[in-house]
Design a protein around this motif. Structure first.
Motif, PDB file in Angstrom:
ATOM      1  N   LYS A 370    -109.976   7.250 -11.067  1.00  0.00           N
ATOM      2  CA  LYS A 370    -110.871   7.232 -12.231  1.00  0.00           C
ATOM      3  C   LYS A 370    -111.193   5.788 -12.603  1.00  0.00           C
ATOM      4  CE  LYS A 370    -108.676  11.483 -13.869  1.00  0.00           C
ATOM      5  NZ  LYS A 370    -107.567  11.503 -12.887  1.00  0.00           N
ATOM      6  N   PHE A 371    -112.483   5.444 -12.470  1.00  0.00           N
ATOM      7  CA  PHE A 371    -112.964   4.101 -12.780  1.00  0.00           C
ATOM      8  C   PHE A 371    -113.797   4.142 -14.052  1.00  0.00           C
ATOM      9  CE2 PHE A 371    -113.150   2.501  -8.077  1.00  0.00           C
ATOM     10  CZ  PHE A 371    -111.780   2.678  -7.987  1.00  0.00           C
ATOM     11  N   TYR A 372    -113.650   3.108 -14.871  1.00  0.00           N
ATOM     12  CA  TYR A 372    -114.542   2.947 -16.016  1.00  0.00           C
ATOM     13  C   TYR A 372    -115.423   1.723 -15.777  1.00  0.00           C
ATOM     14  CZ  TYR A 372    -116.391   1.833 -20.610  1.00  0.00           C
ATOM     15  OH  TYR A 372    -117.244   1.546 -21.640  1.00  0.00           O
ATOM     16  N   ILE A 373    -116.737   1.887 -15.918  1.00  0.00           N
ATOM     17  CA  ILE A 373    -117.692   0.794 -15.759  1.00  0.00           C
ATOM     18  C   ILE A 373    -118.140   0.363 -17.144  1.00  0.00           C
ATOM     19  CG2 ILE A 373    -119.751  -0.008 -14.575  1.00  0.00           C
ATOM     20  CD1 ILE A 373    -117.608   1.194 -12.733  1.00  0.00           C
ATOM     21  N   SER A 374    -117.748  -0.817 -17.537  1.00  0.00           N
ATOM     22  CA  SER A 374    -118.080  -1.300 -18.873  1.00  0.00           C
ATOM     23  C   SER A 374    -119.541  -1.710 -18.964  1.00  0.00           C
ATOM     24  CB  SER A 374    -117.187  -2.496 -19.225  1.00  0.00           C
ATOM     25  OG  SER A 374    -117.547  -3.037 -20.481  1.00  0.00           O
ATOM     26  N   ASN A 375    -120.123  -1.538 -20.133  1.00  0.00           N
ATOM     27  CA  ASN A 375    -121.483  -2.010 -20.368  1.00  0.00           C
ATOM     28  C   ASN A 375    -121.534  -3.524 -20.285  1.00  0.00           C
ATOM     29  OD1 ASN A 375    -122.279   0.613 -20.762  1.00  0.00           O
ATOM     30  ND2 ASN A 375    -122.254   0.495 -22.986  1.00  0.00           N
TER      31      ASN A 375
END
Length: 469
Positions: A370-375
């Protein structure tokens, strides 16, 4: 001293070689030598041997054809041998002898006949493949390259992307070049613009974010974006609706259900992967905002109204709070190899997806990375002054559990001017995070507030393969 040369064609038909030595260079002119016939042959052979490359699935069928041809040749040889032994006319025997190259040693005949047979088989397979597939290959791309790319994408990991808006569009544009096993799960809480108008007048779920994802996953997103984003003027009596929203709504009416309409729209547009709503129930997004000066709190209803209201968001929720998730979306999450959350509006796109209870439970149960791509930048009225840490905290505080294995954020901020109402979303080393953070240049050159589609997708795939082997 070594010299580096750069070649460029000029109108006289000659070649100019620029030898760069520090800051100075010399420009000699020489005649272009014709490529030798031997180099041309080697070039042709190298191009043809690409058909035997790994992963194309050609060698197995070529081997089967060779075996079948050998069996057929064996049957014909038995027949010819019988005729040869029993023929009464001498001239016929002589002709067969010359055709079988009887005057050559047997090992030479074996090499010649085998080589000629294999060449014919190879040329027939590649010729048939080109003839059948050429009408479907994008202009300017070789058939063999199109086949190789298709096979590579079909073996790609199963990726689920959750979010919405322009952030999801940028992500999907890049990921579709790496895998065809993409599922975009989109929020159904949009109530602004054309989507909100259709929702109020017809009662259909909002098609806006679905339209953007369908466009991003199409083979020609540049042209389709212009078509689907086209808005009819008020003078046409269509209240400024976009063509894409009307198309999805019409497909829902034709098929009898909104979800079937979205699926058929994907088939019509020949998209890579699939686009699914998080829920097909009528949901609204609400938020509790605290005024920074008066400390008073207000409840704001409606996804489009939340950024407009003054104050800082403390919490968001769905109304009703327990909508049923769309079952195919749950199946996609549970079967995924990689789940990518973001980029997109933190509260009105990302959390609007994750707050569907079954979606959050499926995320927790899924074994996927699970990856989170920050704004890249803040969003006015929603994430003013937020850091990367603030984004991750907001998501995991709402869900009640740690979600991400990796956080990807932008580190390029120098030399780019932002509008006065925007600020960079930065990673602060002084803020303790329980997640692995990867920083890279994610900025799109033409539009600095958005992610670079190709660069972001390549980073995601590299990090995924690095962790999974």
């Amino acid at each position: 001293m070594k010299k580096a040369f750069k070649a460029s064609r000029i109108y006289s038909g000659e070649w100019r070689f620029d030898a760069f030595i520090k800051a100075c260079y010399i420009v000699p002119t020489m005649k272009l030598k014709e490529t030798s016939w031997l180099n041309q042959i080697f070039g042709w052979l190298k191009k043809q041997l690409k058909w035997l490359g790994p992963g194309l699935g050609m060698k197995r069928w070529m081997a089967l054809m060779v075996i079948g041809t050998a069996i057929l040749g064996l049957g014909l040889s038995v027949l010819v041998l019988d005729i040869y032994r029993n023929a009464s006319e001498h001239w016929f025997v002589e002709v067969l002898g010359w055709l079988s190259l009887r005057f050559l040693p047997r090992w030479v005949r074996f090499i010649l006949f085998s080589g000629a047979g294999f060449t014919c088989i190879y040329c027939s397979i590649t010729g048939i493949s080109r003839t059948v597939l050429e009408p479907f290959v994008p202009q300017g791309e070789e058939v063999i390259d199109a086949i190789a790319n298709f096979r590579r994408r079909t073996r790609g990991p199963k990726i689920v992307a959750l979010g919405g808006g322009s952030g999801m569009f940028s992500l999907l544009r890049g990921l579709k070049n790496h895998t065809s096993n993409i599922t975009a799960v989109v929020t159904m809480a949009d109530d602004g613009g054309s989507s909100g108008e259709l929702r109020r007048r017809i009662g259909t779920p909002p098609p806006g974010d679905l339209r953007n994802c369908l466009t991003a996953l199409s083979s020609d997103e540049a042209m389709l974006t212009q078509i689907f984003q086209y808005r009819f003027g008020e003078e046409y009596g269509l209240n400024g609706h976009s063509l894409g929203n009307l198309f999805i709504t019409a497909m829902g009416d034709i098929t009898g259900s909104f979800e079937e309409g979205v699926a058929e729209a994907g088939n019509v547009l020949a998209i890579t992967g699939q686009v699914l709503p998080a829920t097909i129930q009528d949901v609204r997004l609400a938020a509790k905002k605290r005024h920074l000066r008066t400390e008073q709190t207000t409840i704001v209803h409606g996804e489009s109204e939340i950024p407009k209201a003054e104050g800082k968001i403390e919490r968001v929720w769905l109304d009703p709070e327990n909508p049923q998730a769309f079952p195919p979306a749950i199946q996609a999450i549970l079967g995924a190899d990689l789940i990518v959350v973001g980029p997109g509006s933190l509260y009105t796109s990302i959390l609007a997806n994750l707050l569907v209870p079954d979606i959050s439970r499926a995320l927790k149960a899924s074994k996927a990375m699970k990856f989170y791509i920050s704004n890249i930048t803040s969003q006015p009225g929603e994430t003013d002054g937020y850091s990367v840490h603030d984004h991750v905290d907001a998501i995991e505080d709402h869900l009640g559990f740690d979600l991400f294995d990796l956080v990807i954020c932008n580190n390029r901020t120098i030399g780019i001017d932002l509008p006065s109402n925007l600020s960079w979303v930065r990673y602060d080393d002084s803020e303790a995070m329980d997640h692995v953070v990867y920083q890279a240049d994610l900025v799109q050159k033409e539009w600095p507030t958005r992610h670079d589609s190709e660069g972001l997708a390549q980073i995601i795939m590299d990090l995924f393969y690095e962790r999974t082997g």
